[in-house]
Design an enzyme around this catalytic site. Structure first.
Site, PDB file in Angstrom:
ATOM      1  N   HIS A 119      -3.174   7.342   2.350  1.00 41.56           N
ATOM      2  CA  HIS A 119      -3.616   6.003   1.955  1.00 41.56           C
ATOM      3  C   HIS A 119      -5.003   5.765   2.552  1.00 41.56           C
ATOM      4  CE1 HIS A 119      -3.894   1.870   1.126  1.00 41.56           C
ATOM      5  NE2 HIS A 119      -3.647   1.457   2.360  1.00 41.56           N
ATOM      6  N   CYS A 164       0.817  -1.225   0.000  1.00 38.74           N
ATOM      7  CA  CYS A 164       0.000   0.000   0.000  1.00 38.74           C
ATOM      8  C   CYS A 164       0.846   1.269   0.000  1.00 38.74           C
ATOM      9  CB  CYS A 164      -0.956  -0.002   1.186  1.00 38.74           C
ATOM     10  SG  CYS A 164      -2.017  -1.450   1.216  1.00 38.74           S
ATOM     11  N   ASN A 183     -10.191   0.115   0.312  1.00 43.62           N
ATOM     12  CA  ASN A 183      -8.724   0.168   0.264  1.00 43.62           C
ATOM     13  C   ASN A 183      -8.257  -0.502  -1.028  1.00 43.62           C
ATOM     14  OD1 ASN A 183      -5.989  -0.172   0.595  1.00 43.62           O
ATOM     15  ND2 ASN A 183      -6.118  -0.982   2.684  1.00 43.62           N
TER      16      ASN A 183
HETATM   17  O1  UT7 Z   1      -3.669  -1.078   3.629  1.00 41.82           O
HETATM   18  C1  UT7 Z   1      -3.065  -1.748   4.659  1.00 41.82           C
HETATM   19  C2  UT7 Z   1      -3.342  -1.137   5.882  1.00 41.82           C
HETATM   20  N1  UT7 Z   1      -4.452  -1.791   6.570  1.00 41.82           N
HETATM   21  C3  UT7 Z   1      -5.004  -1.169   7.539  1.00 41.82           C
HETATM   22  O2  UT7 Z   1      -4.652  -0.045   7.787  1.00 41.82           O
HETATM   23  C4  UT7 Z   1      -6.031  -1.866   8.389  1.00 41.82           C
HETATM   24  C5  UT7 Z   1      -5.816  -1.457   9.811  1.00 41.82           C
HETATM   25  N2  UT7 Z   1      -6.763  -2.064  10.754  1.00 41.82           N
HETATM   26  C6  UT7 Z   1      -8.072  -1.762  10.710  1.00 41.82           C
HETATM   27  O3  UT7 Z   1      -8.523  -0.985   9.911  1.00 41.82           O
HETATM   28  C7  UT7 Z   1      -8.940  -2.375  11.802  1.00 41.82           C
HETATM   29  O4  UT7 Z   1      -8.130  -3.040  12.738  1.00 41.82           O
HETATM   30  C8  UT7 Z   1      -9.993  -3.372  11.231  1.00 41.82           C
HETATM   31  C9  UT7 Z   1     -11.047  -2.610  10.470  1.00 41.82           C
HETATM   32  C10 UT7 Z   1      -9.316  -4.387  10.330  1.00 41.82           C
HETATM   33  C11 UT7 Z   1     -10.683  -4.113  12.374  1.00 41.82           C
HETATM   34  O5  UT7 Z   1     -11.283  -3.200  13.281  1.00 41.82           O
HETATM   35  P1  UT7 Z   1     -11.098  -3.402  14.847  1.00 41.82           P
HETATM   36  O6  UT7 Z   1     -11.846  -2.316  15.492  1.00 41.82           O
HETATM   37  O7  UT7 Z   1      -9.634  -3.513  15.114  1.00 41.82           O
HETATM   38  O8  UT7 Z   1     -11.882  -4.766  15.090  1.00 41.82           O
HETATM   39  P2  UT7 Z   1     -11.326  -6.146  15.682  1.00 41.82           P
HETATM   40  O9  UT7 Z   1     -10.383  -6.793  14.729  1.00 41.82           O
HETATM   41  O10 UT7 Z   1     -10.860  -5.916  17.072  1.00 41.82           O
HETATM   42  O11 UT7 Z   1     -12.643  -6.990  15.721  1.00 41.82           O
HETATM   43  C12 UT7 Z   1     -13.724  -6.639  16.606  1.00 41.82           C
HETATM   44  C13 UT7 Z   1     -14.815  -7.673  16.451  1.00 41.82           C
HETATM   45  C14 UT7 Z   1     -14.307  -9.115  16.554  1.00 41.82           C
HETATM   46  O12 UT7 Z   1     -15.290  -9.870  17.226  1.00 41.82           O
HETATM   47  P3  UT7 Z   1     -15.109 -10.224  18.804  1.00 41.82           P
HETATM   48  O13 UT7 Z   1     -13.818 -10.981  18.886  1.00 41.82           O
HETATM   49  O14 UT7 Z   1     -15.039  -8.884  19.487  1.00 41.82           O
HETATM   50  O15 UT7 Z   1     -16.330 -11.004  19.093  1.00 41.82           O
HETATM   51  C15 UT7 Z   1     -14.246  -9.579  15.113  1.00 41.82           C
HETATM   52  O16 UT7 Z   1     -14.374 -10.973  14.998  1.00 41.82           O
HETATM   53  O17 UT7 Z   1     -15.414  -7.574  15.157  1.00 41.82           O
HETATM   54  C16 UT7 Z   1     -15.430  -8.868  14.521  1.00 41.82           C
HETATM   55  N3  UT7 Z   1     -15.340  -8.680  13.091  1.00 41.82           N
HETATM   56  C17 UT7 Z   1     -16.420  -8.427  12.300  1.00 41.82           C
HETATM   57  N4  UT7 Z   1     -17.721  -8.320  12.593  1.00 41.82           N
HETATM   58  C18 UT7 Z   1     -18.558  -8.047  11.575  1.00 41.82           C
HETATM   59  C19 UT7 Z   1     -14.234  -8.683  12.303  1.00 41.82           C
HETATM   60  N5  UT7 Z   1     -14.575  -8.451  11.027  1.00 41.82           N
HETATM   61  C20 UT7 Z   1     -15.924  -8.281  10.991  1.00 41.82           C
HETATM   62  C21 UT7 Z   1     -16.859  -8.009   9.990  1.00 41.82           C
HETATM   63  N6  UT7 Z   1     -18.159  -7.900  10.324  1.00 41.82           N
HETATM   64  N7  UT7 Z   1     -16.497  -7.827   8.702  1.00 41.82           N
END
Ligand code: UT7
Length: 324
Positions: A251, A118, A281
């Site tokens: 980005h 990216c 993205n």
């Molecule tokens: O281009 C490369 C750069 N990439 C990035 O910059 C991405 C950086 N990271 C992010 O943008 C965020 O970390 C994410 C959007 C990927 C995730 O957000 P988060 O607030 O960190 O969520 P999390 O991973 O802590 O997940 C929270 C909950 C989990 O459930 P539990 O364990 O709390 O029950 C996940 O399993 O959300 C769940 N979850 C979803 N729920 C509904 C994960 N993906 C999804 C989904 N829909 N698509």
């Protein structure tokens, strides 16, 4: 003094739009739960463009390049350097840049790909700037092109909702007026595991996991800290103040990351270009697509100072400060 200037931009998105609701229905068929609300609240993404099977990064990149050339008002035959940033090349080799050169009907100039995920576009732009300033090239096409949908695990809701396909391009030319003012590129290879596609093709077989995997929270924290420092460093290098930046073109991964960085830098949200709601993205294509969108809708004007930033797998990150 010799500078390089961005004299044209172009962006191309595959026609098929997949909304968050569409994706929720698609994932539900596989027993996976997601929702427009979750995706919008956590990321800011509302929809993405997805390439039809068989559509390649070189095809998307060629379309964006043609639009950038038309915008610059120069003929493809004047291009003597093509650099393509992509993590989803058409082939292992030849490079996607060589394929785009062929599709543009030109030959003879240099053409190669840059692999910095990216951050690829800011890496490619900085490389083209250096090659022009050193007299090796006169007019360059710098392209970010991705079919990221082809490396997503559509059974992993934590990643497949985040990405989209597309291409953005700029034409860069030798100039006596200030254009690219400063750049800074960084990498920390010790963090390669937090965002990667670990598998490969070897001896005719896919070996290991061929899909994108990400530790989202680790990437989130790294991105905020790295890009905040990078913005401060590149601005100091150009002997400017952060307040002199007219537009930030970051980005487009997550609006929460963009807002955190904006707040840390004291950048008003009105000065930040956000396209991830529509594009999601698109990895190396995200910055040139956002730059093109904000130029074409009249926000970014000639003479404006623009900060472009990339961050991604490797781990890599970088900033380019340019006067348009
Ligand atoms: O281009 C490369 C750069 N990439 C990035 O910059 C991405 C950086 N990271 C992010 O943008 C965020 O970390 C994410 C959007 C990927 C995730 O957000 P988060 O607030 O960190 O969520 P999390 O991973 O802590 O997940 C929270 C909950 C989990 O459930 P539990 O364990 O709390 O029950 C996940 O399993 O959300 C769940 N979850 C979803 N729920 C509904 C994960 N993906 C999804 C989904 N829909 N698509």
């Amino acid at each position: 003094m010799l500078y390089t200037k961005i004299i044209g931009t172009g962006g191309y998105l595959p026609p098929r739009i997949v909304s968050n609701d569409d994706l929720a229905v698609q994932l539900a068929e596989q027993g996976l739960e997601t929702s427009d609300q979750w995706i919008t609240e956590r990321t800011g993404i509302r929809q993405r463009h997805i390439a039809d099977k068989g559509m390649t990064s070189s095809q998307l990149g060629t379309q964006a390049a043609r639009l950038a050339l038309a915008d610059a008002g120069i003929d493809a035959s004047e291009i003597d350097l093509i650099i393509v940033a992509t993590s989803t090349p058409d082939h292992i080799f030849p490079s996607t840049a060589c394929l785009i050169q062929d599709q543009l009907g030109i030959s003879g100039g240099a053409a190669f790909d840059v692999q910095a995920v990216c951050s690829g576009f800011v890496y490619a732009l900085t490389t083209a700037d250096a090659l022009i300033k050193s007299g090796i090239a006169n007019n360059a096409l710098v392209i970010g092109a991705e079919v990221f949908s082809s490396i997503l695990d559509w059974k992993d809701r934590g990643t497949c909702v985040l990405f989209g396909d597309g291409a953005g391009a700029v034409v860069l030319s030798k100039s006596s007026e200030p254009g690219i003012l400063a750049a800074q590129l960084n990498a920390d290879g010790s963090q390669h595991g937090i965002l990667c596609t670990a598998g490969n093709v070897s001896y005719g077989e896919v070996v290991g996991d061929p899909f994108l995997r990400m530790d989202g929270q680790a990437v989130f924290k790294f991105a905020v800290n790295a890009l905040t420092k990078s913005a401060q460093n590149v601005t100091a290098k150009a002997q400017l103040e952060l307040s002199e930046i007219d537009w930030m073109v970051p980005h487009q991964a997550n609006v929460r990351i963009i807002n955190f960085i904006g707040r840390k830098l004291g950048m008003p949200t009105e000065k930040v270009v956000v396209t991830l709601d529509k594009h999601a993205n698109t990895s190396a294509a995200s910055v040139p697509l956002a730059l093109d969108a904000a130029r074409k809708d009249g926000r970014i004007q000639a003479g404006n100072v623009v900060l472009m930033q990339g961050v991604g797998g490797g781990f890599t990150w970088g900033s380019v400060l340019a006067r348009m």
